[in-house]
Design an enzyme around this catalytic site. Structure first.
Site, PDB file in Angstrom:
ATOM      1  N   ARG A   1       1.208   1.684  -5.940  1.00  0.00           N
ATOM      2  CA  ARG A   1       1.654   0.848  -4.784  1.00  0.00           C
ATOM      3  C   ARG A   1       0.520   0.010  -4.835  1.00  0.00           C
ATOM      4  O   ARG A   1       0.453  -1.134  -3.791  1.00  0.00           O
ATOM      5  CB  ARG A   1       2.065   1.417  -3.530  1.00  0.00           C
ATOM      6  CG  ARG A   1       3.509   1.845  -3.772  1.00  0.00           C
ATOM      7  CD  ARG A   1       3.962   2.856  -2.511  1.00  0.00           C
ATOM      8  NE  ARG A   1       4.123   1.972  -1.476  1.00  0.00           N
ATOM      9  CZ  ARG A   1       5.355   1.278  -1.277  1.00  0.00           C
ATOM     10  NH1 ARG A   1       6.441   1.387  -2.271  1.00  0.00           N
ATOM     11  NH2 ARG A   1       5.619   0.373  -0.285  1.00  0.00           N
TER      12      ARG A   1
ATOM     13  N   TRP B   1      -3.972  -1.772  -1.037  1.00  0.00           N
ATOM     14  CA  TRP B   1      -3.585  -2.875  -2.012  1.00  0.00           C
ATOM     15  C   TRP B   1      -4.123  -4.170  -1.054  1.00  0.00           C
ATOM     16  O   TRP B   1      -3.230  -4.473  -0.143  1.00  0.00           O
ATOM     17  CB  TRP B   1      -2.298  -3.027  -2.488  1.00  0.00           C
ATOM     18  CG  TRP B   1      -2.019  -4.490  -3.271  1.00  0.00           C
ATOM     19  CD1 TRP B   1      -1.793  -5.659  -2.951  1.00  0.00           C
ATOM     20  CD2 TRP B   1      -2.610  -4.514  -4.801  1.00  0.00           C
ATOM     21  NE1 TRP B   1      -1.865  -6.341  -4.078  1.00  0.00           N
ATOM     22  CE2 TRP B   1      -2.293  -5.779  -5.020  1.00  0.00           C
ATOM     23  CE3 TRP B   1      -3.030  -3.701  -5.524  1.00  0.00           C
ATOM     24  CZ2 TRP B   1      -2.600  -6.362  -6.462  1.00  0.00           C
ATOM     25  CZ3 TRP B   1      -3.280  -4.019  -6.757  1.00  0.00           C
ATOM     26  CH2 TRP B   1      -3.136  -5.441  -7.462  1.00  0.00           C
TER      27      TRP B   1
ATOM     28  N   LYS C   1      -3.657  -4.641 -19.295  1.00  0.00           N
ATOM     29  CA  LYS C   1      -3.026  -5.515 -18.373  1.00  0.00           C
ATOM     30  C   LYS C   1      -4.114  -6.575 -17.816  1.00  0.00           C
ATOM     31  O   LYS C   1      -3.628  -7.784 -17.508  1.00  0.00           O
ATOM     32  CB  LYS C   1      -2.811  -4.431 -17.160  1.00  0.00           C
ATOM     33  CG  LYS C   1      -2.402  -5.318 -15.984  1.00  0.00           C
ATOM     34  CD  LYS C   1      -0.964  -5.948 -15.924  1.00  0.00           C
ATOM     35  CE  LYS C   1      -0.350  -6.728 -14.915  1.00  0.00           C
ATOM     36  NZ  LYS C   1       0.821  -7.425 -15.648  1.00  0.00           N
TER      37      LYS C   1
ATOM     38  N   GLU D   1       6.580 -19.117 -22.583  1.00  0.00           N
ATOM     39  CA  GLU D   1       6.580 -17.797 -21.787  1.00  0.00           C
ATOM     40  C   GLU D   1       7.621 -16.971 -22.418  1.00  0.00           C
ATOM     41  O   GLU D   1       7.471 -15.779 -22.626  1.00  0.00           O
ATOM     42  CB  GLU D   1       6.837 -17.882 -20.401  1.00  0.00           C
ATOM     43  CG  GLU D   1       6.808 -16.739 -19.337  1.00  0.00           C
ATOM     44  CD  GLU D   1       5.702 -15.775 -19.764  1.00  0.00           C
ATOM     45  OE1 GLU D   1       5.587 -14.544 -19.079  1.00  0.00           O
ATOM     46  OE2 GLU D   1       4.489 -16.238 -20.290  1.00  0.00           O
TER      47      GLU D   1
ATOM     48  N   LYS E   1       6.857 -13.129 -24.044  1.00  0.00           N
ATOM     49  CA  LYS E   1       7.491 -11.873 -23.553  1.00  0.00           C
ATOM     50  C   LYS E   1       7.982 -11.279 -24.687  1.00  0.00           C
ATOM     51  O   LYS E   1       7.900  -9.930 -24.846  1.00  0.00           O
ATOM     52  CB  LYS E   1       8.431 -12.317 -22.435  1.00  0.00           C
ATOM     53  CG  LYS E   1       7.909 -12.683 -21.033  1.00  0.00           C
ATOM     54  CD  LYS E   1       7.478 -11.448 -20.424  1.00  0.00           C
ATOM     55  CE  LYS E   1       6.030 -11.487 -19.760  1.00  0.00           C
ATOM     56  NZ  LYS E   1       4.873 -12.424 -20.071  1.00  0.00           N
TER      57      LYS E   1
ATOM     58  N   HIS F   1       9.498 -31.749 -36.679  1.00  0.00           N
ATOM     59  CA  HIS F   1       8.295 -32.264 -37.362  1.00  0.00           C
ATOM     60  C   HIS F   1       7.511 -31.177 -38.126  1.00  0.00           C
ATOM     61  O   HIS F   1       6.492 -30.789 -37.776  1.00  0.00           O
ATOM     62  CB  HIS F   1       7.242 -32.795 -36.383  1.00  0.00           C
ATOM     63  CG  HIS F   1       7.919 -34.046 -35.471  1.00  0.00           C
ATOM     64  ND1 HIS F   1       8.354 -35.091 -36.359  1.00  0.00           N
ATOM     65  CD2 HIS F   1       8.108 -34.087 -34.186  1.00  0.00           C
ATOM     66  CE1 HIS F   1       8.856 -35.825 -35.354  1.00  0.00           C
ATOM     67  NE2 HIS F   1       8.768 -35.570 -34.111  1.00  0.00           N
TER      68      HIS F   1
ATOM     69  N   GLU G   1       5.164 -10.074 -26.741  1.00  0.00           N
ATOM     70  CA  GLU G   1       4.514  -8.680 -26.206  1.00  0.00           C
ATOM     71  C   GLU G   1       5.016  -7.341 -26.263  1.00  0.00           C
ATOM     72  O   GLU G   1       4.602  -6.338 -26.538  1.00  0.00           O
ATOM     73  CB  GLU G   1       4.228  -9.282 -24.647  1.00  0.00           C
ATOM     74  CG  GLU G   1       3.112 -10.241 -24.358  1.00  0.00           C
ATOM     75  CD  GLU G   1       3.016 -10.345 -22.842  1.00  0.00           C
ATOM     76  OE1 GLU G   1       2.116 -10.225 -22.089  1.00  0.00           O
ATOM     77  OE2 GLU G   1       4.117 -10.575 -22.350  1.00  0.00           O
TER      78      GLU G   1
ATOM     79  N   CYS H   1       0.778  -1.270  -0.193  1.00  0.00           N
ATOM     80  CA  CYS H   1       0.013  -0.027  -0.115  1.00  0.00           C
ATOM     81  C   CYS H   1       0.880   1.191  -0.007  1.00  0.00           C
ATOM     82  O   CYS H   1       2.032   1.193   0.135  1.00  0.00           O
ATOM     83  CB  CYS H   1      -0.845   0.044   1.280  1.00  0.00           C
ATOM     84  SG  CYS H   1      -1.765  -1.338   1.446  1.00  0.00           S
TER      85      CYS H   1
ATOM     86  N   ASN I   1       1.130  -0.049   5.818  1.00  0.00           N
ATOM     87  CA  ASN I   1       1.534  -0.692   4.806  1.00  0.00           C
ATOM     88  C   ASN I   1       2.629  -2.025   5.418  1.00  0.00           C
ATOM     89  O   ASN I   1       3.322  -1.848   6.032  1.00  0.00           O
ATOM     90  CB  ASN I   1       2.392  -0.021   3.731  1.00  0.00           C
ATOM     91  CG  ASN I   1       3.156  -0.986   2.920  1.00  0.00           C
ATOM     92  OD1 ASN I   1       2.252  -1.649   2.215  1.00  0.00           O
ATOM     93  ND2 ASN I   1       4.456  -0.683   2.373  1.00  0.00           N
ATOM     94  N   GLY I   2       1.984  -3.327   5.080  1.00  0.00           N
ATOM     95  CA  GLY I   2       2.781  -4.294   5.389  1.00  0.00           C
ATOM     96  C   GLY I   2       1.488  -5.290   5.789  1.00  0.00           C
ATOM     97  O   GLY I   2       0.420  -5.265   5.680  1.00  0.00           O
TER      98      GLY I   2
HETATM   99  C1  BG6 Z   1      -3.350 -10.213 -20.383  1.00  0.00           C
HETATM  100  C2  BG6 Z   1      -2.150  -9.613 -19.953  1.00  0.00           C
HETATM  101  O1  BG6 Z   1      -4.270  -9.222 -20.939  1.00  0.00           O
HETATM  102  O2  BG6 Z   1      -3.985 -11.067 -19.790  1.00  0.00           O
HETATM  103  C3  BG6 Z   1      -1.164 -10.717 -19.672  1.00  0.00           C
HETATM  104  O3  BG6 Z   1      -1.516  -8.834 -20.748  1.00  0.00           O
HETATM  105  C4  BG6 Z   1      -1.922 -11.895 -18.768  1.00  0.00           C
HETATM  106  O4  BG6 Z   1       0.057 -10.165 -18.913  1.00  0.00           O
HETATM  107  C5  BG6 Z   1      -3.068 -12.529 -19.323  1.00  0.00           C
HETATM  108  O5  BG6 Z   1      -1.079 -12.949 -18.600  1.00  0.00           O
HETATM  109  C6  BG6 Z   1      -3.870 -12.953 -18.161  1.00  0.00           C
HETATM  110  O6  BG6 Z   1      -4.195 -12.199 -17.030  1.00  0.00           O
HETATM  111  P1  BG6 Z   1      -4.287 -12.678 -15.796  1.00  0.00           P
HETATM  112  O7  BG6 Z   1      -4.839 -11.366 -15.010  1.00  0.00           O
HETATM  113  O8  BG6 Z   1      -5.929 -13.514 -15.853  1.00  0.00           O
HETATM  114  O9  BG6 Z   1      -3.379 -13.424 -15.276  1.00  0.00           O
END
Ligand code: BG6
Length: 593
Positions: free
Chosen positions: A27, A70, A588, A466, A470, A489, A473, A2, A96-97
């Site tokens: 935060r 948070w 996000k 992954e 990355k 294959h 993305e 937080c 915060n904690g």
């Molecule tokens: C996408 C994000 O919209 O959703 C990714 O850009 C994320 O980073 C994916 O992995 C799944 O999101 P969540 O919140 O369900 O894990």
């Protein structure tokens, strides 16, 4: 994680507190609140700071505290928002904690007549201070904190007391030095608009701040803390000096691993009762997720199959929603960082509708997923600002290890060595971070290409997926993660000097097969960057570049290798000048199907 802030001076505190809270929302931002004046007037709500600015009544006073939350204990609600007060309403605290022993303290205080109104761990602090207050506020705070086990940064405001008392342990807290006014905050960004003179409190310090003076006490005695001059801009400061939130979040991972594990009490107390999910024994398991969380689900499959020795299906939630089969005997885990991804929520609702019980692994307290699930396992990655998930992924792996180990069918010595290995992961990850320059050099090579393959086998195959995700993305390079044994294959047709391959070579039962695959790839002239364990000379002779990683138990190698993948993508995108934190066309959390 937080954000907390305090102000004492000659100016009206309310607008200053809200301004500082704005700069701490990275935060946490699920709710916020302030307490102002010598009468401790409190206003808090489940809104962003910019809304509270409009809705809060005018509160008079040149002293005050504020908080942006948070949630960790108790979902976002008006009563769980901070500040929290004692029975008299005269003592207000922002925190915060995490207070680990809050349940015990709460029972004790309730038996002594204290009345609790929220679900938070924090609320025990103002009640403890009230219990010990006999005219000396900082002494009461000192005594109260001796009973608290956990991490905290707190600021205390008390009616009629022309001072703020602050304290920290395992959570950051700074004092901003002004001219006839002073500030207290979780982090530098909050106060940079007002002063660039900062004092950093150390663990177990107690700060007593008035308009005129700043005193720091420790074990009852006054101590001297040096004043520092800050040269950063506000924006920089929110990133703690890192150029991007993504790089900052990658570097937070040793702490995230510690925080996530420390949130789970002990191995003897499973964090989710898998047996509860069905009346029969643990027979099979279904793990559902999207995006990066789906790669965590795939690694979860390997972890659970190896340790509990039952079949596990890891499926894309978006596919499961239209095709997936369930059986009442399946135990289902849904992994979602945000807890708001539409495909994941739809799968959860369907499973519930079919009588299945669901464990959710999520990073957001109070998220929709945490409301639907029968059991919730929280990761403690803190808010993840960068769209590309990094620290939340590593925290999800920690949750999967901790979820599985209590049910593992392995001998006690192996179990002990795995628990030890888990606790050593923060320092191992730090070693990878310390090797950043080597990874950045490899990224320079990678940044020249438009097509890249990532390959591996076994528990690191999802890490290759992954790594490719990355890179896609944030660097806009077309990348594919592939099981190394599958490359021949079909994709072999694409190999050549213009198509590099990143090979993750773990010291496990797939090692020899990976060597063979690398020789086959080199025979087709593709440049190869290999990620290998320290001391592995053999692979180095076959490939173009080597990234060495510290040795860990094979089951933990995805944690180590993923950090390499994150840094490789980050530095490749940086080399290409891409908008790393907010890549085009992505969000996000995708709250629509
Ligand atoms: C996408 C994000 O919209 O959703 C990714 O850009 C994320 O980073 C994916 O992995 C799944 O999101 P969540 O919140 O369900 O894990």
């Amino acid at each position: 994680m937080c954000g907390i802030v305090g102000y004492i001076g000659e100016r009206q505190a309310q607008s200053i507190l809200l301004n500082c809270l704005h700069r701490l929302e990275y935060r946490g931002y699920d709710s916020c609140g302030i307490a102002v004046g010598s009468d401790v007037e409190v206003y808090k709500d489940v809104v962003r700071v910019k809304v509270l600015e409009k809705t809060s009544p005018s509160l008079t006073g040149v002293i005050g505290i504020g908080h942006t939350r948070w949630a960790t204990h108790g979902e976002p609600s008006q009563v769980n928002a901070h500040p929290h007060c004692d029975c008299t309403g005269k003592i207000a605290v922002v925190h915060n904690g995490v207070i680990n022993n809050f349940q015990k303290l709460r029972q004790q205080l309730t038996s002594e007549g204290h009345n609790f109104i929220s679900e938070t761990d924090t609320e025990v602090i103002p009640h403890l201070i009230e219990k010990y207050y006999d005219g000396d506020l900082e002494k009461a705070v000192e005594t109260a904190l001796r009973e608290v086990d956990g991490s905290y940064a707190i600021i205390v405001l008390m009616a009629g007391e022309p001072k703020l008392v602050a304290a920290r342990k395992d959570s950051p807290l700074i004092i901003g030095v002004g001219d006839r006014e002073n500030f207290i905050a979780s982090d530098v960004p909050a106060i940079l608009n007002y002063t660039s003179r900062v004092i950093y409190l150390e663990d177990d310090d107690i700060g007593v701040v008035t308009t005129e003076s700043i005193k720091v006490r420790r074990d009852g005695a006054e101590v001297n803390r040096k004043e520092h001059k800050i040269l950063w801009s506000v924006k920089d400061a929110q990133k703690a000096g890192y150029e991007h939130f993504m790089l900052k979040e990658i570097h937070e991972q040793p702490k995230v691993i510690r925080d996530t594990i420390s949130g789970y009490v002990s191995m003897a107390e499973p964090i989710a009762d898998l047996a509860l999910l069905g009346d029969a024994g643990l027979e099979d398991m279904l793990i559902l997720a999207c995006g990066t969380s789906y790669h965590a689900a795939l690694i979860g499959k390997y972890i659970i199959e190896e340790l509990i020795r039952i079949p596990v299906r890891a499926e894309l939630a978006s596919e499961f929603n239209y095709w997936g089969q369930t059986s009442a005997r399946s135990r289902t885990i849904v992994i979602t960082q945000s807890g708001e991804t539409a495909d994941a929520l739809k799968a959860m609702k369907r499973l519930k509708g079919e009588g299945c019980r669901v464990v959710a692994i999520t990073n957001v307290v109070g998220s929709t997923a945490s409301r639907i699930a029968d059991q919730i396992v929280y990761t403690r990655a803190g808010p993840e600002i960068s769209v590309a998930a990094t620290k939340s992924f590593i925290a999800q792996l920690m949750a999967l290890y901790w979820l599985t180990l209590p049910y593992s069918k392995i001998d006690i010595r192996r179990l002990d060595s795995l628990v030890t290995g888990l606790r050593q992961l923060p320092s191992k990850v730090q070693q990878v971070l310390d090797n950043e320059a080597v990874i950045s050099e490899c990224a320079k090579q990678l940044s020249k290409y438009q097509d890249v393959f990532f390959i591996s086998r076994g528990i690191n195959f999802p890490v290759a997926l992954e790594g490719a995700l990355k890179l896609k993305e944030i660097s806009y390079i077309h990348a594919e993660g592939y099981a190394a044994g599958e490359l021949k294959h079909g994709p072999f047709a694409l190999l050549g000097s213009d198509t590099p391959v990143v090979a993750i070579v773990a010291q496990d039962n797939t090692y020899e097969a990976m060597l063979t695959n690398i020789k086959e790839i080199k025979a087709r002239r593709s440049p190869v960057i290999a990620v290998v364990e320290e001391g592995d000379e053999e692979v180095g002779e076959l490939v173009d570049s080597v990234i060495s990683v510290p040795q860990v138990d094979a089951i933990f190698s995805p944690v180590i290798n993923t950090v390499v993948m994150q840094l490789l993508a980050y530095y490749t995108a940086k080399q290409r000048g891409c908008p790393i934190d907010f890549p085009r066309n992505l969000a996000k959390s995708v709250t629509v199907e």
